[in-house]
Design an enzyme around this catalytic site. Structure first.
Site, PDB file in Angstrom:
ATOM      1  N   HIS A 290      72.305 -52.397 -14.954  1.00 29.04           N
ATOM      2  CA  HIS A 290      72.441 -51.497 -14.373  1.00 29.04           C
ATOM      3  C   HIS A 290      74.166 -51.361 -14.461  1.00 29.04           C
ATOM      4  CE1 HIS A 290      67.734 -52.483 -14.121  1.00 29.04           C
ATOM      5  NE2 HIS A 290      68.007 -51.487 -13.820  1.00 29.04           N
TER       6      HIS A 290
ATOM      7  N   SER B  64      66.176 -46.014 -12.431  1.00 33.02           N
ATOM      8  CA  SER B  64      67.006 -47.901 -11.303  1.00 33.02           C
ATOM      9  C   SER B  64      68.748 -46.874 -11.671  1.00 33.02           C
ATOM     10  CB  SER B  64      66.824 -48.882 -11.760  1.00 33.02           C
ATOM     11  OG  SER B  64      66.854 -48.573 -13.373  1.00 33.02           O
TER      12      SER B  64
END
Length: 311
Positions: A293, A67
């Protein structure tokens, strides 16, 4: 790894994607997450394709990763069979900047090294399926999800803060059996990533291979429990694990004569707690980034590092 962190991480994974599912539709899984050094020199033919003073030209580029490559929720989002991949992640930006003819992005949120050779999600092919002998450029960033290292740091460890807000409850639990379980897991990750790089070279022998490291997530100094709710002492522990992980990728690149992109050094002063963060904090922003993230600015910066290496 103790069973408690593993159970908590599975629960966290479901929660992490709840916001994304509400915004975009189908279900998926996530969780992912670094070495100071000059890039290792590549020895394959593609690395020296350009003439003196001219940038090397690449025609067939494959991007592999988790990711931190897929960049979930960075606009614009492609559900991609459950991989939650941004159309403006760093591989896409590199492919556009270098005007690459054939570009295949197989990065997938939640990917582990094993997902290079096996299907991660129903209908999602193993990432290595994109590798062929005519591929001349491969970028890869993988390993943070192996042994749930990243999920433990940002998922399980924050739940321990209440027990000792100024202490090191996460580090203490990880060392409760006399060894540091997270650091031991990262050492095994280095071996797995090295095997991944070696296998890429077998499948695409003429490709220039670029291993892309992870950024700095936690601050070297200070804390910000509103964004990164670790116990105060565990912030430094998170930096240690984060650094050891990116060193594992650097070592895997060097041992296989691949190039390495040092995102760790470039992201100094851009941690979660900084005034100019490259990484989102504990709350998902459906219009900008998944929690813990990369934001779009991190992907732009990483793309620049890769482009500088390849030009």
């Amino acid at each position: 790894m103790s069973t408690a962190p593993r159970r908590w991480t599975r629960a966290l994974t479901t929660a992490l994607w709840a916001a994304a599912v509400l915004v975009t539709g189908p279900t998926a899984a996530s969780v992912a997450a670094q070495g100071d050094s000059a890039p290792a020199k590549a020895t394959n033919a593609a690395a020296t394709r350009g003439h003196a003073g001219e940038p090397a030209a690449y025609e067939h580029y494959v991007a592999l990763g988790d990711s931190y490559t897929a960049a979930p929720l960075v606009p614009q989002l492609d559900i991609a069979g459950g991989c939650y991949r941004s159309t403006n992640n760093y591989p896409s930006l590199v492919a556009k900047a270098l005007d690459i003819t054939t570009f295949v992005d197989r990065s997938c949120s939640g990917a582990q090294t094993k997902d290079m050779t096996q299907s991660q999600l129903p209908g999602v092919a193993p990432q290595f399926d994109a590798l062929t002998p005519d591929v001349d450029l491969v970028t890869v960033s993988i390993g943070g999800n192996d042994f749930t290292v990243f999920g433990t740091l940002v998922g399980y460890c924050p739940t321990l803060r209440a027990s000792d807000p100024t202490g090191t409850p996460c580090r203490d639990e990880m060392r409760s059996d006399g060894r540091d379980r997270l650091l031991a897991d990262v050492q095994q990750t280095r071996e797995r990533v090295s095997a991944v790089v070696a296998a890429i070279r077998e499948r695409s022998p003429n490709a220039r291979i670029v291993v892309v490291g992870y950024p700095q997530i936690a601050p070297r100094q200070g804390t910000c429990p509103d964004r990164l709710p670790l116990a105060d002492g565990d912030v430094r522990y998170a930096v240690q694990v984060n650094k050891r992980l990116t060193d594992a990728l650097r070592q895997a690149a060097m041992s296989n004569q691949a190039d390495y992109v040092d995102v760790w050094s470039a992201s100094r002063d851009h941690d979660i707690c900084s005034t100019d963060p490259w990484i989102n904090g504990q709350y998902t922003d459906p219009s900008r980034a998944q929690n813990y993230h990369p934001f779009a600015n991190e992907q732009v910066a990483v793309a620049g590092l890769v482009e500088d290496l390849l030009r």
